[in-house]
Design a protein around this motif. Structure first.
Motif, PDB file in Angstrom:
ATOM      1  N   GLU A 265       0.824  -1.218   0.000  1.00 21.56           N
ATOM      2  CA  GLU A 265       0.000   0.000   0.000  1.00 21.56           C
ATOM      3  C   GLU A 265       0.853   1.261   0.000  1.00 21.56           C
ATOM      4  O   GLU A 265       0.367   2.338  -0.309  1.00 21.56           O
ATOM      5  N   ASP A 266       2.096   1.134   0.360  1.00 30.81           N
ATOM      6  CA  ASP A 266       3.022   2.265   0.353  1.00 30.81           C
ATOM      7  C   ASP A 266       3.393   2.578  -1.089  1.00 30.81           C
ATOM      8  O   ASP A 266       3.785   1.689  -1.848  1.00 30.81           O
ATOM      9  N   THR A 267       3.275   3.825  -1.484  1.00 30.04           N
ATOM     10  CA  THR A 267       3.580   4.214  -2.871  1.00 30.04           C
ATOM     11  C   THR A 267       4.946   4.873  -3.005  1.00 30.04           C
ATOM     12  O   THR A 267       5.365   5.197  -4.112  1.00 30.04           O
ATOM     13  N   ARG A 268       5.618   5.071  -1.909  1.00 26.55           N
ATOM     14  CA  ARG A 268       6.935   5.695  -1.953  1.00 26.55           C
ATOM     15  C   ARG A 268       7.977   4.724  -2.523  1.00 26.55           C
ATOM     16  O   ARG A 268       7.712   3.517  -2.610  1.00 26.55           O
ATOM     17  N   PRO A 269       9.147   5.216  -2.885  1.00 23.09           N
ATOM     18  CA  PRO A 269      10.184   4.309  -3.374  1.00 23.09           C
ATOM     19  C   PRO A 269      10.517   3.228  -2.343  1.00 23.09           C
ATOM     20  O   PRO A 269      10.454   3.474  -1.134  1.00 23.09           O
ATOM     21  N   ALA A 270      10.848   2.051  -2.829  1.00 19.57           N
ATOM     22  CA  ALA A 270      11.263   0.940  -1.977  1.00 19.57           C
ATOM     23  C   ALA A 270      12.749   0.681  -2.228  1.00 19.57           C
ATOM     24  O   ALA A 270      13.172   0.564  -3.375  1.00 19.57           O
ATOM     25  N   VAL A 271      13.513   0.623  -1.145  1.00 17.73           N
ATOM     26  CA  VAL A 271      14.950   0.388  -1.244  1.00 17.73           C
ATOM     27  C   VAL A 271      15.258  -0.964  -0.610  1.00 17.73           C
ATOM     28  O   VAL A 271      14.939  -1.196   0.559  1.00 17.73           O
ATOM     29  N   PHE A 272      15.861  -1.852  -1.378  1.00 17.36           N
ATOM     30  CA  PHE A 272      16.197  -3.192  -0.914  1.00 17.36           C
ATOM     31  C   PHE A 272      17.716  -3.317  -0.832  1.00 17.36           C
ATOM     32  O   PHE A 272      18.408  -3.112  -1.842  1.00 17.36           O
ATOM     33  N   ILE A 273      18.229  -3.656   0.353  1.00 17.23           N
ATOM     34  CA  ILE A 273      19.673  -3.748   0.562  1.00 17.23           C
ATOM     35  C   ILE A 273      19.984  -5.122   1.130  1.00 17.23           C
ATOM     36  O   ILE A 273      19.497  -5.476   2.204  1.00 17.23           O
ATOM     37  N   SER A 274      20.784  -5.896   0.419  1.00 11.90           N
ATOM     38  CA  SER A 274      21.038  -7.276   0.857  1.00 11.90           C
ATOM     39  C   SER A 274      22.513  -7.598   0.832  1.00 11.90           C
ATOM     40  O   SER A 274      23.301  -7.005   0.097  1.00 11.90           O
ATOM     41  N   GLY A 275      22.856  -8.573   1.657  1.00 14.83           N
ATOM     42  CA  GLY A 275      24.210  -9.113   1.679  1.00 14.83           C
ATOM     43  C   GLY A 275      24.149 -10.619   1.597  1.00 14.83           C
ATOM     44  O   GLY A 275      23.374 -11.257   2.312  1.00 14.83           O
ATOM     45  N   LYS A 357      23.966   7.273  -0.347  1.00 11.15           N
ATOM     46  CA  LYS A 357      23.411   8.596  -0.656  1.00 11.15           C
ATOM     47  C   LYS A 357      23.521   8.914  -2.144  1.00 11.15           C
ATOM     48  O   LYS A 357      22.673   9.622  -2.700  1.00 11.15           O
ATOM     49  N   GLU A 358      24.555   8.383  -2.798  1.00 11.49           N
ATOM     50  CA  GLU A 358      24.733   8.621  -4.233  1.00 11.49           C
ATOM     51  C   GLU A 358      23.667   7.932  -5.065  1.00 11.49           C
ATOM     52  O   GLU A 358      23.199   8.479  -6.071  1.00 11.49           O
ATOM     53  N   ILE A 359      23.281   6.709  -4.675  1.00  7.25           N
ATOM     54  CA  ILE A 359      22.417   5.902  -5.540  1.00  7.25           C
ATOM     55  C   ILE A 359      20.963   5.877  -5.096  1.00  7.25           C
ATOM     56  O   ILE A 359      20.112   5.369  -5.827  1.00  7.25           O
ATOM     57  N   ILE A 360      20.674   6.400  -3.911  1.00  9.86           N
ATOM     58  CA  ILE A 360      19.282   6.482  -3.456  1.00  9.86           C
ATOM     59  C   ILE A 360      18.853   7.940  -3.566  1.00  9.86           C
ATOM     60  O   ILE A 360      19.360   8.799  -2.843  1.00  9.86           O
ATOM     61  N   PRO A 361      17.930   8.259  -4.467  1.00 10.52           N
ATOM     62  CA  PRO A 361      17.627   9.657  -4.765  1.00 10.52           C
ATOM     63  C   PRO A 361      16.897  10.410  -3.659  1.00 10.52           C
ATOM     64  O   PRO A 361      17.030  11.631  -3.554  1.00 10.52           O
ATOM     65  N   VAL A 362      16.125   9.704  -2.824  1.00 18.31           N
ATOM     66  CA  VAL A 362      15.338  10.396  -1.799  1.00 18.31           C
ATOM     67  C   VAL A 362      15.403   9.614  -0.492  1.00 18.31           C
ATOM     68  O   VAL A 362      15.520   8.394  -0.474  1.00 18.31           O
ATOM     69  N   LYS A 363      15.317  10.356   0.634  1.00 18.54           N
ATOM     70  CA  LYS A 363      15.276   9.714   1.946  1.00 18.54           C
ATOM     71  C   LYS A 363      13.880   9.228   2.302  1.00 18.54           C
ATOM     72  O   LYS A 363      13.712   8.320   3.110  1.00 18.54           O
ATOM     73  N   ASP A 364      12.873   9.854   1.697  1.00 18.36           N
ATOM     74  CA  ASP A 364      11.483   9.494   2.001  1.00 18.36           C
ATOM     75  C   ASP A 364      11.132   8.215   1.246  1.00 18.36           C
ATOM     76  O   ASP A 364      10.540   8.245   0.171  1.00 18.36           O
ATOM     77  N   ALA A 365      11.521   7.106   1.815  1.00  8.13           N
ATOM     78  CA  ALA A 365      11.351   5.814   1.159  1.00  8.13           C
ATOM     79  C   ALA A 365      11.201   4.738   2.231  1.00  8.13           C
ATOM     80  O   ALA A 365      11.400   4.983   3.421  1.00  8.13           O
ATOM     81  N   ALA A 366      10.830   3.538   1.787  1.00  7.96           N
ATOM     82  CA  ALA A 366      10.765   2.375   2.680  1.00  7.96           C
ATOM     83  C   ALA A 366      12.015   1.542   2.461  1.00  7.96           C
ATOM     84  O   ALA A 366      12.321   1.165   1.323  1.00  7.96           O
ATOM     85  N   PHE A 367      12.738   1.257   3.520  1.00  5.37           N
ATOM     86  CA  PHE A 367      14.005   0.541   3.434  1.00  5.37           C
ATOM     87  C   PHE A 367      13.840  -0.876   3.983  1.00  5.37           C
ATOM     88  O   PHE A 367      13.351  -1.067   5.103  1.00  5.37           O
ATOM     89  N   TYR A 368      14.257  -1.854   3.201  1.00  3.34           N
ATOM     90  CA  TYR A 368      14.210  -3.261   3.594  1.00  3.34           C
ATOM     91  C   TYR A 368      15.619  -3.839   3.438  1.00  3.34           C
ATOM     92  O   TYR A 368      16.241  -3.673   2.388  1.00  3.34           O
ATOM     93  N   PHE A 369      16.120  -4.520   4.474  1.00  2.67           N
ATOM     94  CA  PHE A 369      17.450  -5.107   4.336  1.00  2.67           C
ATOM     95  C   PHE A 369      17.555  -6.423   5.084  1.00  2.67           C
ATOM     96  O   PHE A 369      16.823  -6.698   6.039  1.00  2.67           O
ATOM     97  N   CYS A 370      18.502  -7.252   4.611  1.00  5.16           N
ATOM     98  CA  CYS A 370      18.693  -8.581   5.180  1.00  5.16           C
ATOM     99  C   CYS A 370      20.069  -9.083   4.777  1.00  5.16           C
ATOM    100  O   CYS A 370      20.552  -8.773   3.680  1.00  5.16           O
ATOM    101  N   GLY A 371      20.691  -9.842   5.674  1.00  7.26           N
ATOM    102  CA  GLY A 371      22.007 -10.385   5.377  1.00  7.26           C
ATOM    103  C   GLY A 371      22.677 -10.859   6.652  1.00  7.26           C
ATOM    104  O   GLY A 371      22.036 -10.972   7.696  1.00  7.26           O
ATOM    105  N   PRO A 372      23.977 -11.106   6.612  1.00  9.66           N
ATOM    106  CA  PRO A 372      24.700 -11.493   7.826  1.00  9.66           C
ATOM    107  C   PRO A 372      24.582 -10.405   8.890  1.00  9.66           C
ATOM    108  O   PRO A 372      24.440  -9.216   8.560  1.00  9.66           O
TER     109      PRO A 372
END
Length: 407
Positions: A265-275, A357-372
């Motif tokens: 339901e969130d329409t903002r950018p989604a940022v996925f960060i994985s390791g 900061k270089e590759i994510i254009p906006v801070k107003d986003a949903a951030f999802y991450f997973c890894g070690p």
């Protein structure tokens, strides 16, 4: 409900639990398994040997004591643990056994400091906390079983095919042996896989994220082969899946579970960060976004040792190639000569805040991450330093929950 006196006694033990909580939970598991060894069929023995399960329980007991007057504040944690319990097959009848051994562990570790009054208060408190878990889990069992294509406990699935994704990660495509429908799931959820390994006394259960978009007639899990090293023991289940399980074999699966899911339901950018293999739930998430044609911007950032270890890369790059709203960025710690010749990565070394900061254009986003865990602590620290609100930071531990704020 607990009376004010009991609440006060429990809260008075918070400093003691902060100091001795890990000793209590270590003693608890020793007692539990010596008295009820059949419960070893439910627990990850590697997490036990590494102390992760004991630490997670110590943190949970400490949080329960600290918030005993407002248990609703820990309900999100209760639901997260309840998902895991439901996928493992934990039932209401297990809770009295746990309670008896937990009280005994408190008494054994604290000695004379564990007065009759304290033990009685903790007995009452445990009854209330256990009641919350039992109620939540009962609802989950019911919802799962009644869901279209759903089931209780474990169901037989046939390995339709194995597909090597990298030097260390292989995908398993699993279809129900009975040929009936399977339950859908939310992108980011996992299944528990129960196996009986020849020569092993106990069954083993592991959770693996579903790495494909929901709605297909199969489940896909992508498993890293966890080999032994100087710092860790080999993963019994992952090695068994890689080396012994072949197409046509049967694995037993729980219905999908987990609360680390994509908010559609969130329409903002989604940022996925994985390791590493932590990309698996995030692949399901970004695939789902791409399939909805919502136009929502998605940024996929993955860290790996090099291209030979990097799994599912082509799948993500194809998504990015089809949609201007999706971008993919790769960070390799030690790129190979071939990686360099092919310009197969975007950053060498480690993910850092400046690059994010270089590759994510906006801070107003949903951030999802997973890894070690070390990777997750680093990413979590970067997002906090950047000023990302806690409500926009979402993550999942593979295994018992930890504390990303801990040193």
């Amino acid at each position: 409900m607990l009376n004010e006196k009991t609440i006060a006694i429990i809260q008075s033990t918070v400093p003691v639990l902060e100091k001795h909580g890990l000793d209590i939970t270590k003693r608890f598991y020793t007692l539990l398994f010596s008295k009820t060894p059949e419960l070893l069929n439910l627990f990850n023995h590697a997490n036990q040997s590494q102390g992760r399960q004991q630490t997670a329980l110590a943190n949970a007991v400490y949080a329960a004591a600290k918030h005993i007057d407002k248990l609703e504040t820990i309900l999100p944690v209760v639901k997260q643990i309840a998902h895991k319990h439901r996928s493992l097959g934990v039932r209401a009848e297990h809770y009295p056994i746990v309670g008896q051994n937990l009280l005994q562990a408190i008494q054994d570790v604290l000695g004379d400091a564990a007065s009759e009054e304290i033990l009685q208060a903790w007995g009452e408190a445990y009854g209330v906390i256990a009641g919350v878990f039992i109620e939540v889990e009962a609802g989950m069992y019911q919802d799962t079983e009644q869901k279209e294509g759903g089931w209780a406990d474990f169901r037989a699935f046939r390995v339709e095919r194995k597909e090597k994704e990298s030097d260390v990660i292989t995908s398993f495509y699993l279809v129900p042996q009975d040929g009936e429908a399977i339950a859908s799931y939310l992108p980011g959820q996992y299944v528990s896989v129960k196996v009986e390994i020849p020569g092993e006394e106990h069954t083993h259960i592991r959770q693996y994220s579903l790495s494909d978009v929901p709605g297909k007639p199969y489940y896909r899990i992508s498993v890293k082969r966890e080999e032994a090293s100087a710092s860790k023991i080999a993963g019994k289940v992952s090695m068994y899946l890689h080396e012994q399980v072949k197409p046509g074999d049967i694995l037993r699966l729980s219905a999908p579970a987990g609360d680390f899911t994509l908010n559609l339901e969130d329409t903002r950018p989604a940022v996925f960060i994985s390791g590493g293999v932590g990309l698996t739930p995030l692949v399901s998430m970004i695939e789902t976004l791409a399939s909805t044609n919502s136009g929502r911007e998605a940024i996929f950032i993955h860290a790996a040792e090099n291209g030979a270890i990097h799994a599912l890369k082509q799948q993500i790059e194809e998504l990015a190639g089809r949609s201007a709203q999706i971008s993919a960025h790769w960070c390799y710690r030690e790129p190979t000569t071939e990686d360099r010749e092919r310009n197969a990565f975007h950053k060498e070394g480690y993910i850092d805040l400046a690059w994010l900061k270089e590759i994510i254009p906006v801070k107003d986003a949903a951030f999802y991450f997973c890894g070690p865990v070390p990777f997750m602590k680093a990413v979590y620290g970067y997002l906090k330093e950047w000023g990302i609100p806690a409500a926009d930071i979402h993550y999942e531990f593979f295994g018992p929950a930890g504390d990303l704020d801990a040193e």
